[in-house]
Design an enzyme around this catalytic site. Structure first.
Site, PDB file in Angstrom:
ATOM      1  N   SER A 187     -84.207-107.264 -46.517  1.00  0.00           N
ATOM      2  CA  SER A 187     -84.006-107.842 -45.177  1.00  0.00           C
ATOM      3  C   SER A 187     -84.097-109.366 -45.148  1.00  0.00           C
ATOM      4  O   SER A 187     -84.642-109.932 -44.207  1.00  0.00           O
ATOM      5  CB  SER A 187     -84.998-107.215 -44.189  1.00  0.00           C
ATOM      6  OG  SER A 187     -84.778-105.821 -44.093  1.00  0.00           O
ATOM      7  N   GLY A 209     -78.505-107.544 -48.729  1.00  0.00           N
ATOM      8  CA  GLY A 209     -77.578-106.511 -48.265  1.00  0.00           C
ATOM      9  C   GLY A 209     -76.921-106.939 -46.969  1.00  0.00           C
ATOM     10  O   GLY A 209     -75.932-107.674 -46.953  1.00  0.00           O
ATOM     11  N   GLY A 210     -77.500-106.509 -45.852  1.00  0.00           N
ATOM     12  CA  GLY A 210     -76.913-106.704 -44.526  1.00  0.00           C
ATOM     13  C   GLY A 210     -76.367-108.095 -44.255  1.00  0.00           C
ATOM     14  O   GLY A 210     -75.219-108.250 -43.816  1.00  0.00           O
ATOM     15  N   GLU A 257     -81.505 -97.507 -53.839  1.00  0.00           N
ATOM     16  CA  GLU A 257     -80.654 -96.449 -53.258  1.00  0.00           C
ATOM     17  C   GLU A 257     -80.086 -95.556 -54.351  1.00  0.00           C
ATOM     18  O   GLU A 257     -79.896 -94.351 -54.153  1.00  0.00           O
ATOM     19  CB  GLU A 257     -79.539 -97.089 -52.405  1.00  0.00           C
ATOM     20  CG  GLU A 257     -80.095 -97.635 -51.095  1.00  0.00           C
ATOM     21  CD  GLU A 257     -79.327 -98.816 -50.520  1.00  0.00           C
ATOM     22  OE1 GLU A 257     -78.184 -99.072 -50.925  1.00  0.00           O
ATOM     23  OE2 GLU A 257     -79.893 -99.483 -49.632  1.00  0.00           O
ATOM     24  N   HIS A 314     -80.698-100.088 -58.426  1.00  0.00           N
ATOM     25  CA  HIS A 314     -80.999-100.331 -57.010  1.00  0.00           C
ATOM     26  C   HIS A 314     -81.749 -99.117 -56.466  1.00  0.00           C
ATOM     27  O   HIS A 314     -81.470 -97.975 -56.848  1.00  0.00           O
ATOM     28  CB  HIS A 314     -79.694-100.555 -56.233  1.00  0.00           C
ATOM     29  CG  HIS A 314     -79.916-101.048 -54.844  1.00  0.00           C
ATOM     30  ND1 HIS A 314     -80.289-100.218 -53.814  1.00  0.00           N
ATOM     31  CD2 HIS A 314     -79.856-102.296 -54.312  1.00  0.00           C
ATOM     32  CE1 HIS A 314     -80.434-100.937 -52.710  1.00  0.00           C
ATOM     33  NE2 HIS A 314     -80.173-102.199 -52.982  1.00  0.00           N
ATOM     34  N   GLU A 336     -87.445-105.726 -55.102  1.00  0.00           N
ATOM     35  CA  GLU A 336     -87.045-105.229 -53.793  1.00  0.00           C
ATOM     36  C   GLU A 336     -87.984-104.112 -53.344  1.00  0.00           C
ATOM     37  O   GLU A 336     -87.797-102.946 -53.730  1.00  0.00           O
ATOM     38  CB  GLU A 336     -85.620-104.664 -53.866  1.00  0.00           C
ATOM     39  CG  GLU A 336     -84.580-105.676 -54.261  1.00  0.00           C
ATOM     40  CD  GLU A 336     -83.217-105.315 -53.685  1.00  0.00           C
ATOM     41  OE1 GLU A 336     -82.663-106.140 -52.962  1.00  0.00           O
ATOM     42  OE2 GLU A 336     -82.723-104.206 -53.931  1.00  0.00           O
ATOM     43  N   ASN A 385     -75.097-107.929 -51.844  1.00  0.00           N
ATOM     44  CA  ASN A 385     -74.799-106.542 -52.209  1.00  0.00           C
ATOM     45  C   ASN A 385     -74.095-105.902 -51.006  1.00  0.00           C
ATOM     46  O   ASN A 385     -74.748-105.601 -50.008  1.00  0.00           O
ATOM     47  CB  ASN A 385     -76.118-105.810 -52.526  1.00  0.00           C
ATOM     48  CG  ASN A 385     -75.921-104.319 -52.748  1.00  0.00           C
ATOM     49  OD1 ASN A 385     -74.795-103.853 -52.937  1.00  0.00           O
ATOM     50  ND2 ASN A 385     -77.009-103.569 -52.723  1.00  0.00           N
ATOM     51  N   TRP A 386     -72.797-105.741 -51.141  1.00  0.00           N
ATOM     52  CA  TRP A 386     -72.026-105.214 -50.008  1.00  0.00           C
ATOM     53  C   TRP A 386     -72.225-103.716 -49.824  1.00  0.00           C
ATOM     54  O   TRP A 386     -71.765-103.138 -48.847  1.00  0.00           O
ATOM     55  CB  TRP A 386     -70.529-105.499 -50.201  1.00  0.00           C
ATOM     56  CG  TRP A 386     -70.154-106.940 -50.064  1.00  0.00           C
ATOM     57  CD1 TRP A 386     -70.981-108.013 -49.850  1.00  0.00           C
ATOM     58  CD2 TRP A 386     -68.817-107.479 -50.125  1.00  0.00           C
ATOM     59  NE1 TRP A 386     -70.242-109.172 -49.776  1.00  0.00           N
ATOM     60  CE2 TRP A 386     -68.921-108.875 -49.937  1.00  0.00           C
ATOM     61  CE3 TRP A 386     -67.553-106.909 -50.326  1.00  0.00           C
ATOM     62  CZ2 TRP A 386     -67.803-109.713 -49.941  1.00  0.00           C
ATOM     63  CZ3 TRP A 386     -66.447-107.745 -50.333  1.00  0.00           C
ATOM     64  CH2 TRP A 386     -66.570-109.123 -50.142  1.00  0.00           C
ATOM     65  N   LYS A 387     -72.851-103.063 -50.795  1.00  0.00           N
ATOM     66  CA  LYS A 387     -73.035-101.599 -50.771  1.00  0.00           C
ATOM     67  C   LYS A 387     -71.679-100.916 -50.527  1.00  0.00           C
ATOM     68  O   LYS A 387     -70.657-101.425 -50.971  1.00  0.00           O
ATOM     69  CB  LYS A 387     -74.083-101.209 -49.732  1.00  0.00           C
ATOM     70  CG  LYS A 387     -75.357-102.039 -49.841  1.00  0.00           C
ATOM     71  CD  LYS A 387     -76.512-101.466 -49.083  1.00  0.00           C
ATOM     72  CE  LYS A 387     -77.681-102.434 -49.142  1.00  0.00           C
ATOM     73  NZ  LYS A 387     -78.917-101.874 -48.670  1.00  0.00           N
TER      74      LYS A 387
END
Ligand code: PEP
Length: 248
Positions: free
Chosen positions: A212, A233-234, A96, A94, A166, A9-11
Site C-alpha cells: 500500500s 501494486g495499486g 499472492e 509474490h 512485503e 506490479n500491475w498484477k
C-alpha cells in the site's frame, strides 16, 4: 551506493490497449534519472509494452516464470521466452503466488537460480502474515524465507538481485507498515544477507518495501536508511501516482 528502485506490479490488470495508454501517460512526465523505474506487466502485454518504452529508461519486468527452459509444463512461461521479449526483471515469490498458486520457498529458489542463469534480475518477495506478526514471529518467518530463497546463490549475483519486503497484511489493504517498521525489518533482512555472504554483500543488496505504498507515504519511506525502493501494486496503475513515486 545503491540505486533506488521503484517497481510497479500491475498484477492481472490492463489489456494491451490499456497498457499502452498507461505507458504513454507515464511518458508525458519527466522521470528522475537517478531512480530505476520498472513496470512488471502481464505476460500478454510484454511485447507491446517493450515497444512502447523503447525510447525511455523504464525497465520491463514479468510477474512470474517457470524455472525450466521448456517442456511439458502447460500454461507456464519459461526464462527463454521472457528473455526473447527483452524482459529485465521478474517478480518471484509474490505473496499472492505463494497464497493462491502454491509457490514455496523451494520453487522461489529454483526460479531465482534460473532467472539469474538467463540474465533476468529477480525481485524476491518475502513477508509475514498478520497472524505471524501478531504472534511475534515476523523476523523468524522472514529470515527463513530469505535463507531458503538464497540457498546456493553465488555472492557475485547479489548486485543483480532485489529483495522486496512485503508484509502480507499490507498488500492491497490500504494498511501500510510505518516507515520505521519497514526500515527495521529491511535492516534485519540486510543483516541476514550479511550473515550468509558478508559485509560487502550486505551493503550492496537492494531491498524494497511493498504494501500500500502511496504518493503521500513515499518520501518518508525513502528517507529511511535501509530502504532502497518500493514495490507498488495499486498506485502503479495510475500514471500520476506512479510518477510521483518515482520522483519522490
Ligand atoms: C504488490 O502488489 O506487491 C503490492 C505491494 O500491492 P499494493 O501496493 O497495492 O499494496
Amino acid at each position: 551506493m545503491r540505486t533506488p528502485i521503484i517497481a510497479g506490479n500491475w498484477k492481472m490488470n490492463n489489456n494491451i490497449e490499456e497498457s499502452i495508454e498507461l505507458v504513454e501517460e507515464i511518458k508525458k512526465f519527466q522521470l528522475d534519472r537517478d531512480v530505476e523505474a520498472v513496470i512488471c506487466v502481464p505476460f500478454t502485454d510484454i511485447k507491446d509494452v517493450k515497444a512502447a518504452i523503447k525510447d525511455t529508461d523504464i525497465k520491463l519486468g514479468a510477474q512470474n516464470m517457470h524455472w525450466e527452459e521448456k517442456g511439458a509444463f502447460t500454461g507456464e512461461i519459461s526464462p527463454l521466452m521472457l528473455k526473447e521479449l527483452g524482459v529485465d526483471y521478474v517478480i518471484l515469490g509474490h505473496s499472492e503466488r505463494r497464497q493462491y498458486f502454491n509457490e514455496t520457498d523451494d520453487t522461489v529458489n529454483k526460479k531465482m537460480k534460473s532467472a539469474l542463469n538467463h540474465d533476468i534480475k529477480p525481485i524476491i518477495c518475502v513477508g509475514e502474515s498478520l497472524e505471524e506478526r501478531e504472534s511475534g514471529k515476523e523476523r523468524e518467518v522472514v529470515k527463513s524465507q530469505v535463507i531458503k530463497a538464497f540457498e546456493d546463490i553465488d555472492r557475485k549475483e547479489i548486485e543483480n538481485i532485489v529483495i522486496a519486503y512485503e508484509p502480507i497484511w499490507a498488500i492491497g489493504t490500504g494498511k501500510t507498515a510505518s516507515a520505521d517498521d519497514a526500515n527495521d525489518m529491511i535492516g534485519f533482512i540486510r543483516d541476514t544477507i550479511g550473515e550468509i555472504y558478508g559485509k560487502e554483500e550486505k551493503q550492496n543488496i537492494r531491498i524494497q518495501y511493498g504494501g500500500s505504498v502511496k504518493p503521500d507515504t513515499i518520501s518518508e519511506l525513502m528517507g529511511k536508511e535501509e530502504v532502497d525502493g518500493a514495490l507498488v501494486g495499486g498506485a502503479s496503475l495510475k500514471s500520476e501516482d506512479f510518477v510521483k513515486l518515482i520522483n519522490y
